[in-house]
Scaffold this motif. Structure first.
Motif, mmCIF file in Angstrom:
data_model
loop_
_atom_site.group_PDB
_atom_site.id
_atom_site.type_symbol
_atom_site.label_atom_id
_atom_site.label_comp_id
_atom_site.label_asym_id
_atom_site.label_seq_id
_atom_site.Cartn_x
_atom_site.Cartn_y
_atom_site.Cartn_z
ATOM 1 N N SER A 170 -9.227 -5.223 10.216
ATOM 2 C CA SER A 170 -9.421 -4.762 8.782
ATOM 3 C C SER A 170 -8.310 -5.358 7.774
ATOM 4 O O SER A 170 -8.547 -5.775 6.811
ATOM 5 N N PHE B 42 -16.637 -9.584 11.913
ATOM 6 C CA PHE B 42 -15.327 -9.076 12.431
ATOM 7 C C PHE B 42 -15.528 -9.876 14.123
ATOM 8 O O PHE B 42 -14.580 -9.876 14.677
ATOM 9 N N PHE C 231 0.842 -1.198 -0.182
ATOM 10 C CA PHE C 231 0.124 -0.115 -0.023
ATOM 11 C C PHE C 231 0.924 1.285 0.156
ATOM 12 O O PHE C 231 1.932 1.198 0.372
ATOM 13 N N TYR D 203 -7.875 2.978 7.285
ATOM 14 C CA TYR D 203 -8.542 3.641 6.336
ATOM 15 C C TYR D 203 -9.165 2.331 5.482
ATOM 16 O O TYR D 203 -9.973 2.726 4.440
ATOM 17 N N LEU D 204 -9.361 1.236 5.882
ATOM 18 C CA LEU D 204 -10.006 0.206 5.313
ATOM 19 C C LEU D 204 -11.189 -0.260 5.895
ATOM 20 O O LEU D 204 -11.237 0.123 7.163
ATOM 21 N N PRO D 205 -12.242 -0.892 5.357
ATOM 22 C CA PRO D 205 -13.388 -1.431 6.101
ATOM 23 C C PRO D 205 -13.085 -2.271 7.203
ATOM 24 O O PRO D 205 -12.175 -2.864 7.083
ATOM 25 N N THR E 210 -10.239 6.261 -6.711
ATOM 26 C CA THR E 210 -11.109 5.633 -5.786
ATOM 27 C C THR E 210 -10.476 5.379 -4.439
ATOM 28 O O THR E 210 -11.162 4.694 -3.773
ATOM 29 N N GLY E 211 -9.090 5.290 -4.588
ATOM 30 C CA GLY E 211 -8.376 4.504 -3.335
ATOM 31 C C GLY E 211 -8.620 3.162 -3.192
ATOM 32 O O GLY E 211 -8.207 2.676 -2.011
ATOM 33 N N ARG E 212 -9.101 2.327 -4.016
ATOM 34 C CA ARG E 212 -9.266 1.045 -3.898
ATOM 35 C C ARG E 212 -8.371 0.282 -4.079
ATOM 36 O O ARG E 212 -7.227 0.497 -4.635
ATOM 37 N N SER E 213 -8.099 -0.997 -3.444
ATOM 38 C CA SER E 213 -7.228 -1.822 -3.523
ATOM 39 C C SER E 213 -7.456 -2.929 -4.652
ATOM 40 O O SER E 213 -8.478 -3.165 -4.640
ATOM 41 N N ASP F 243 -12.817 -2.737 -2.227
ATOM 42 C CA ASP F 243 -12.877 -2.728 -0.596
ATOM 43 C C ASP F 243 -13.994 -1.806 -0.296
ATOM 44 O O ASP F 243 -14.411 -1.715 1.080
ATOM 45 N N TYR F 244 -14.153 -0.744 -0.969
ATOM 46 C CA TYR F 244 -15.195 0.420 -0.307
ATOM 47 C C TYR F 244 -16.321 -0.259 -0.225
ATOM 48 O O TYR F 244 -17.406 0.390 0.283
ATOM 49 N N ARG G 158 -7.950 9.099 0.721
ATOM 50 C CA ARG G 158 -8.615 8.850 1.900
ATOM 51 C C ARG G 158 -8.188 9.784 3.080
ATOM 52 O O ARG G 158 -9.074 10.098 4.050
ATOM 53 N N MET H 29 -17.203 -2.895 0.962
ATOM 54 C CA MET H 29 -17.200 -3.412 2.182
ATOM 55 C C MET H 29 -17.410 -2.429 3.390
ATOM 56 O O MET H 29 -17.689 -2.901 4.567
ATOM 57 N N GLN H 30 -17.440 -1.190 3.101
ATOM 58 C CA GLN H 30 -17.432 -0.314 4.086
ATOM 59 C C GLN H 30 -18.709 -0.513 4.767
ATOM 60 O O GLN H 30 -19.840 -0.083 4.101
ATOM 61 N N CYS I 130 -2.599 -0.904 -3.419
ATOM 62 C CA CYS I 130 -3.526 0.020 -3.102
ATOM 63 C C CYS I 130 -2.765 1.597 -2.823
ATOM 64 O O CYS I 130 -1.501 1.385 -2.399
#
Lengths: 267, 80
Positions: free
Chosen positions: B40, B33, A120, A265-267, A175-178, B60-61, A147, B63-64, A142
């Motif tokens: 995470s 979780f 990352f 910063y990840l879910p 999008t900042g997605r991985s 991954d967004y 973010r 999954m937020q 990523c």
């Protein structure tokens, strides 16, 4: 110095390859200590060009290659400073890390990033400075900087633009997605996919192949196909610094620093 | 084409196998979780395994805010 063991990384000569191993817990965050040891490595790198044909960069930390810049250190070191001093400190750090990554990009050795787990931000930027990326199929790439209200600052965008079509660059950045290693391979970032736990052994096999060729020819071929985008790299530092002065960035860093999660910063 | 129940079942099966918990201890409404005791980083690893298993890309967004298996399966189903 043929081998070195530091607190954040080690290096040694193995067969025809210099192996640079990152081993700073929890996730190879690149802060001032790792930067100083990377600078030591760069000072030693020239000495390897007669003995080695390649450089392998890898991590011995289970979580992955690197989570990127040490944002907790950045936050805590910035906190007591006024805005001007913060900016001076950040700019100096960026110039130093750029010098390190430019030296890796520019070395006549063939450079291979052996990536597993998370790759990352600044870690991704380190991999992008290498000639080849060999990735474990569980690796993820990523650029999460947006973010936090920032852009990648270690040369990520110019090097990504060098390697990929602009649509993928925009997707990753905006999008900042991985993305997983398979997607990164399809996009053209990863040149070889490895089974779980096999990225380093594939990188070593690649280094053995590289060693068969005349070094002058390999270095000339590398210079020809991989020009370093110095002007864009300089502009990236300026843009990063411009964005860094905004109060929203310190607020984003505060939230990050106060979270105990591995990747806040990840879910 | 899988049904949402099949997709949910496969998600639960994969999570149980990877995180080494009895399959029967997991149900669709569980907070993964809490139930799996993961952070995470491990959730991201699960995401990668799910992408491989279903041959999809799951940003991954998406999954937020998602923490239960059923909602996760719904997100996957939308990309099958």
């Amino acid at each position: 110095m043929n081998s070195f063991t530091g607190t954040t990384l080690s290096w040694s000569l193995r067969d025809s390859a210099v192996e640079l191993e990152l081993h700073r817990l929890p996730a190879n965050e690149i802060g001032s200590e790792m930067l100083a040891e990377l600078e030591q490595f760069i000072a030693a790198l020239d000495g390897f060009t007669k003995q080695a044909s390649s450089l392998i960069v890898h991590s011995s930390i289970a979580s992955g290659f690197s989570a990127g810049a040490d944002l907790r250190e950045l936050y805590h070191s910035s906190l007591p400073l006024d805005a001007a001093a913060r900016l001076t400190g950040v700019r100096e750090f960026l110039h130093r890390i750029h010098a390190v990554l430019n030296a890796i990009d520019d070395t006549p050795l063939t450079t291979i990033a052996a990536v597993h787990g998370i790759c990352f931000g600044g870690g991704f930027e380190l991999a992008l400075a290498c000639d080849l990326v060999v990735a474990d199929k569980m690796a993820r790439f990523c650029f999460p900087e947006l973010r936090l209200g920032l852009i990648p600052g270690f040369g990520g965008i110019p090097r990504l633009k060098r390697d990929l079509g602009n649509a993928v660059v925009r997707d990753l950045l905006l999008t900042g997605r991985s993305i997983n290693a398979q997607k990164a391979s399809t996009a053209g970032l990863v040149s070889q996919l490895a089974a779980e736990g096999e990225a380093l052994s594939l990188a070593r096999a690649t280094a053995a192949q590289v060693a068969k060729f005349d070094r002058t020819t390999s270095a000339a071929a590398k210079r020809f196909v991989k020009p370093i985008p110095y002007e864009d790299l300089r502009r990236e530092i300026d843009l990063f610094c411009e964005l860094f002065t905004r109060p929203a960035v310190m607020e984003g860093l505060r939230k990050f620093a106060e979270s105990s999660d591995a990747l806040p910063y990840l879910p | 084409m899988r049904t949402i129940d099949q997709t949910t079942d496969e998600v639960l099966e994969l999570a149980a196998r990877h995180f080494k918990v009895p399959r029967e201890s997991l149900s669709a409404g569980d907070d993964f979780f809490k139930k799996l005791g993961i952070d995470s980083l491990q959730a991201l690893e699960m995401l990668t395994r799910l992408e491989h298993h279903f041959s999809i890309e799951l940003p991954d967004y998406e999954m937020q805010g998602v923490s239960d298996f059923r909602t996760l399966a719904t997100r996957i189903q939308a990309r099958l």
